[in-house]
Every structure is written in structure tokens, then in C-alpha cells.
Design an enzyme around this catalytic site. Structure first.
Site, PDB file in Angstrom:
ATOM      1  N   CYS A   1      37.089  -6.801 -40.905  1.00 19.05           N
ATOM      2  CA  CYS A   1      37.565  -6.093 -42.098  1.00 19.05           C
ATOM      3  C   CYS A   1      38.289  -7.046 -43.046  1.00 19.05           C
ATOM      4  CB  CYS A   1      38.469  -4.916 -41.709  1.00 19.05           C
ATOM      5  SG  CYS A   1      37.544  -3.435 -41.231  1.00 19.05           S
TER       6      CYS A   1
ATOM      7  N   ASP B   1      -5.353  38.283 -48.882  1.00 20.21           N
ATOM      8  CA  ASP B   1      -4.802  39.355 -48.065  1.00 20.21           C
ATOM      9  C   ASP B   1      -5.381  39.288 -46.661  1.00 20.21           C
ATOM     10  OD1 ASP B   1      -3.312  40.269 -50.180  1.00 20.21           O
ATOM     11  OD2 ASP B   1      -4.789  41.757 -50.812  1.00 20.21           O
TER      12      ASP B   1
END
Length: 533
Positions: free
Chosen positions: A24, A348
Site C-alpha cells: 500500500c 398461439d
């Protein structure tokens, strides 16, 4: 040798003293050399300590310039001779400096105050082994992979606190740096892990862009409250959403940190951040392959088969569907977790689809296998066709996501052809219906049909019947062929739907009519490209 400069020294010392890990420290010094992060962390810490000691040695050198008579004047006759008095002045100052420096820098904190251990023990060979084992166990097909990392939102708060901690030093040294110049934890994690994962997967390249992703998520429940003060200071940034368990998302926290002033932040949060006793916890490693898209055309030969699963009030009405009959063999072949099915319109349940069939497409979610040759796709098509006599598939192929839009574009723009078996209440002769052959471009006003009103908005839609033809059967029956604009409701045109479609066949023939059978003869969408049989 770490790529650090003289102006970095006060920042390095301040961060190490605050409890930051060595990696870091490199991030806050904006070190972008990837090899520096891949070095063992204890080696990096040792180099940072040496780097700081060089600074102290310079102070020692300055003290060596003190004149001898100044030193003598500072000693009084009454003072007993000190044991260290025999030491050279340089050695005396050096000894004191070394002792002080080693108190501060003698060891790395157990858990970094910024990354909470992610760049310490959570990104090394052990983590690479776990990733590789997970990938191998799930048996994906891939050539490259990309690493993704999900971090706790509170790391953003801790990083901001540390940035404020060194901000003054940065400004005093005249460094043209901003918070955005700090190397992200995600980037550093990937730099460290890429080579380790590649070795574990026997040379598979870890790249920045790939269809296959291996992700790891980290959590740290003990510090979740780090973000809570932001909700009071910046309430507009934290709004509840349906799909998120917490309002403290990474994006929301970043937005709040951009908005809050430095003074306000320091009123509510320590600078530097407080130390923690435990590191982040890695969650299960997740593998994900981008979707694969399949397209083709299907015929439907059954008048009791819905296109998609038919469920009414939670109860299934039909045992299967077109979608399921097509999807089952494809899912099995691609080893996908799921799928999304779409088509150019829909018929359908009691309507057949004949001719060249109806274009359809499937998005396969997280497929474990993604590459199929044309021969293999042909074999898959045959497998589908042999599995049922109710449907048939043709032109099955892998397509791109972008190509799928062509199917949807054709839904409204293209034409469709139908054949209907019509019943008439009044007895008819061939001469009574032959005039229909001459009707061209008949415009209909169709109010949303009663049968679909539960799922479609009430509206009046204009549709065009481009042409019609008739074939007499007997005194009460004839076949009606139609070529229409896509989206035309054929059944409603035939029976009128209680006057909701105008004009309709009842009005044209001046008798009640109804539709007994309907077939889709063609869907005129030139996609997907035909594949020769």
C-alpha cells in the site's frame, strides 16, 4: 531496487508509521512498476526500511559538520564523563537514530489499515492454488481469463483517510499528484496474482479482456460501520434499491467521498484509519463465461403446443413447449446454467408454423462449453429434431449479440403469410367469396383483442393486409390466404372480436364467420442466414 525518489521518503515514513503494508505504501507513492508488487512483501518492507534509513543517514552526515569546540562548550565540568563520550560524534548520532527508526519500522503491522490484508497474505500462491482448483473443477472451455476483484466498500473510506494523512506532505513537496493517481487495490492485486494463476493453470494467459472471468470477493464485517457516517453527511448518495441488500455500495460510497469536504470527513473518521485485528475474508471463487448466442428457425407441427411454458394462476397447463423442446438439448451440449429465449413474433398454442419456420434466438447463460464447429452444430440440430415430432429446427448457428437485433427489427417491418380455414354461418358459393382475391392493402383498426388484454395495453393499432386469396371447400368452409403486416391479429380479422377489429371478414361477407384452423406459412425476416442442408 524500488523505483522511489527522495521526495517519496516522508510519505513512505508516514504511511509505515500509520500502519500501512509495504504494497500500500507503493500504491500511495504511485509506483506503477508491476514487478515491485510481485516481490515478496517482507523483501519490499526491508527495502522501504533501508530507503528510510538513508534519509536518517543524511541527517547524521549533517550532524558531523558540527565544530569540535561547539561540542566541548556543551559539556560542563560538573558532568561525569559519559560512556558514550568516547564515541565519534557521528557514531553517537547514528546509534540513536538507528534505535529510534527501528522502533517505528521494525515490523509490518499484522493487518494493513488500508487494504485490510488483501495485499498481504490474501494475494499469494495459496490464493492462486484455490483459484486454479476452482477453475479446473468446473471444467470450462477457455483459452484466456480475466481476474475480477470485489472489495468491501469501506476500503474506499480507509483509502481516503490515508490520502488525507499524506496529502499535506504531497503538497509541501510540490508533487503534482492527486488521489486518482494512487494505484488501486484491485490493480495491485491483479498484478500480483496474474503470474501465479498462469503458472497454476499451466500457461493460460491472464489478460485484461476475456470471455471467461474468474472472480474473488472479499468482505470485512468488523469494519462495515466505517461507511455509516457518510449516510448522515451525504444522504442523497445513499438511496435504497430493490436488488441491493445494502445502500452502502461501492459506487455510492465513492460518490459520497467526492462530495464530502476534508474537514467534515475528519470530524467523523480517524486519520489515519484505526488498526484491525483481522484481515478480510475471501468468499467463494466465482467463474463466469460470457453468454453465447444461438439462432435458427423452428417449425411447429402440433396444435396443442405453446411457444413458451403455459402457466395460469401458478398451474401448468401443457406438458411441454417449443422453447423447452429446443432448449433442452442445447443447454446440455453447451453445459449452460440457463437461457433466455426470444423469437420473431409468436403463434398461439393451436397454430402451426410451417414453411421455412419462425426465426428464434437463445442467450445461453454462463456456458461451460462455448466453441462448436459447423459440423457439431449440425449434429446438435439433428439431436433436437429427433427428440420430438412436434417441432423441427433448421439453420441452427452461433451468432453475435449484435446480430440478434436484426431479428427484432424484422418483427414490425416485415410481412407474414397465413392460411386460415374459415367457417361461414350463411351458405356460400365460390362466386360469393372470389372478390376477396382482388382486395389489396386493406388497412385495419385493431383494438387490443379481448384474449390478450390481460397482458397488452389497451390501444388501437393500425395494421395492413397486403393481399388475400381464397380456395372454396364447401358451402360453409373455405381457405383464406393472407399476406399481412407483422403484428396483425388474424383471428380477430376473421371473426371481428365483437367489432373491435374494423373492417373484418364478417362485414366483408355480410355473415358471421369464424376461424377453425390457422397456419403460419412464412415469416419474412431474412435472418438468421440460411445454412444449406
Amino acid at each position: 531496487m524500488l523505483p522511489l525518489k527522495e521526495k517519496d521518503k516522508p510519505i513512505v515514513e508516514k504511511l509505515l508509521t500509520a500502519g500501512c503494508c509495504a504494497r500500500c505504501v507503493l500504491r500511495f507513492c504511485c509506483v506503477s512498476v508491476q514487478a515491485a508488487y510481485r516481490q515478496a512483501q517482507h523483501e519490499t518492507l526491508k527495502e522501504l526500511q533501508t530507503f528510510i534509513m538513508e534519509k536518517e543517514n543524511n541527517k547524521v552526515q549533517d550532524s558531523a559538520d558540527i565544530k569540535p569546540h561547539d561540542t566541548e562548550l556543551s559539556q560542563t565540568v560538573e558532568d561525569p564523563p559519559c560512556k558514550r563520550a568516547k564515541l565519534d560524534p557521528i557514531e553517537a548520532v547514528q546509534s540513536e537514530t538507528d534505535a529510534a527508526a527501528m522502533v517505528t519500522l521494525k515490523k509490518e503491522p499484522s493487518v494493513c489499515v488500508v487494504c485490510l490484508g488483501i495485499l498481504q497474505d490474501l494475494c499469494g500462491p495459496d490464493q492462486a492454488v484455490k483459484m486454479a482448483e476452482t477453475v479446473k473443477a468446473q471444467n470450462y472451455e477457455f483459452d484466456t481469463l480475466v481476474l475480477s476483484v470485489s472489495l468491501p466498500a469501506q476500503l474506499c473510506v480507509r483509502e481516503h483517510s490515508c490520502w488525507l494523512h499524506v496529502k499535506k506532505e504531497v503538497r509541501q513537496k510540490g508533487l503534482v499528484l492527486d488521489k486518482d493517481d494512487v494505484i488501486q487495490v484491485k490493480e495491485a492485486f491483479k498484478w500480483i496474482m496474474q503470474g501465479l494463476v498462469t503458472r497454476q493453470l499451466e500457461g493460460v494467459a491472464v489478460v485484461s479482456k476475456s470471455p471467461f472471468e474468474v472472480g474473488v470477493e472479499f468482505t470485512h464485517p468488523d469494519t462495515e460501520s466505517d461507511c455509516h457516517f457518510l449516510a448522515k453527511c451525504c444522504p442523497d448518495c445513499f438511496k435504497p434499491t430493490k436488488n441491493k441488500q445494502s445502500v452502502f455500495t461501492r459506487m455510492a460510497v465513492v460518490k459520497a467521498l467526492e462530495k464530502i469536504s476534508d474537514g467534515k470527513f475528519l470530524e467523523h473518521y480517524p486519520c489515519p484509519p484505526s488498526e484491525q485485528s483481522g484481515s478480510c475474508t475471501p468468499q467463494d471463487i466465482q467463474c463466469l463465461h460470457v453468454s453465447v448466442f444461438i439462432a435458427g428457425r423452428y417449425n411447429k407441427f402440433c396444435r396443442s403446443l405453446p411457444q413458451t411454458p403455459w402457466v395460469i394462476d401458478g398451474e401448468r397447463r401443457m406438458e411441454s413447449s417449443v422453447e423447452e423442446l429446443i432448449a433442452a438439448p442445447i443447454l446440455s451440449a453447451f453445459r449452460a446454467d440457463g437461457f433466455n429465449f426470444s423469437s420473431s413474433g409468436r403463434e398461439d398454442v393451436d397454430v402451426r408454423t410451417l414453411g421455412n419456420g419462425r426465426p428464434f434466438a437463445m442467450e445461453l447463460l454462463n456456458p461451460h462449453r462455448s466453441r462448436f464447429s459447423k459440423v457439431e452444430m449440425k449434429q446438435l440440430q439433428e439431436t433436437i429434431n429427433k427428440s420430438s415430432d412436434k417441432i423441427r429446427v433448421r439453420d441452427l448457428q452461433i451468432v453475435t449479440r449484435e446480430a440478434m437485433s436484426r431479428m427484432k427489427e424484422g418483427e414490425e417491418e416485415k410481412t407474414k403469410s397465413y392460411t386460415a380455414l374459415v367457417w361461414t354461418q350463411k351458405s356460400i358459393e365460390n362466386e360469393d367469396i372470389s372478390f376477396i382475391n382482388d382486395i389489396k392493402d386493406l388497412t385495419l383498426d385493431q383494438k387490443t383483442p379481448l384474449r390478450v388484454l390481460h397482458r397488452r395495453a389497451l390501444a388501437i393499432r393500425q395494421r395492413v393486409i397486403h393481399s388475400m386469396n381464397v380456395r372454396f371447400v364447401d358451402s360453409h368452409h373455405f381457405y383464406l390466404g393472407l399476406k399481412t403486416q407483422a403484428g396483425t391479429y388474424i383471428k380477430e380479422f376473421v371473426h371481428g372480436d365483437f367489432g373491435r377489429t374494423k373492417p373484418n371478414l364478417c362485414q366483408l361477407l355480410k355473415t358471421d364467420t369464424d376461424i377453425l384452423e390457422l397456419d403460419v406459412e412464412s415469416v419474412d425476416v431474412d435472418w438468421p442466414p440460411p445454412i444449406p442442408e
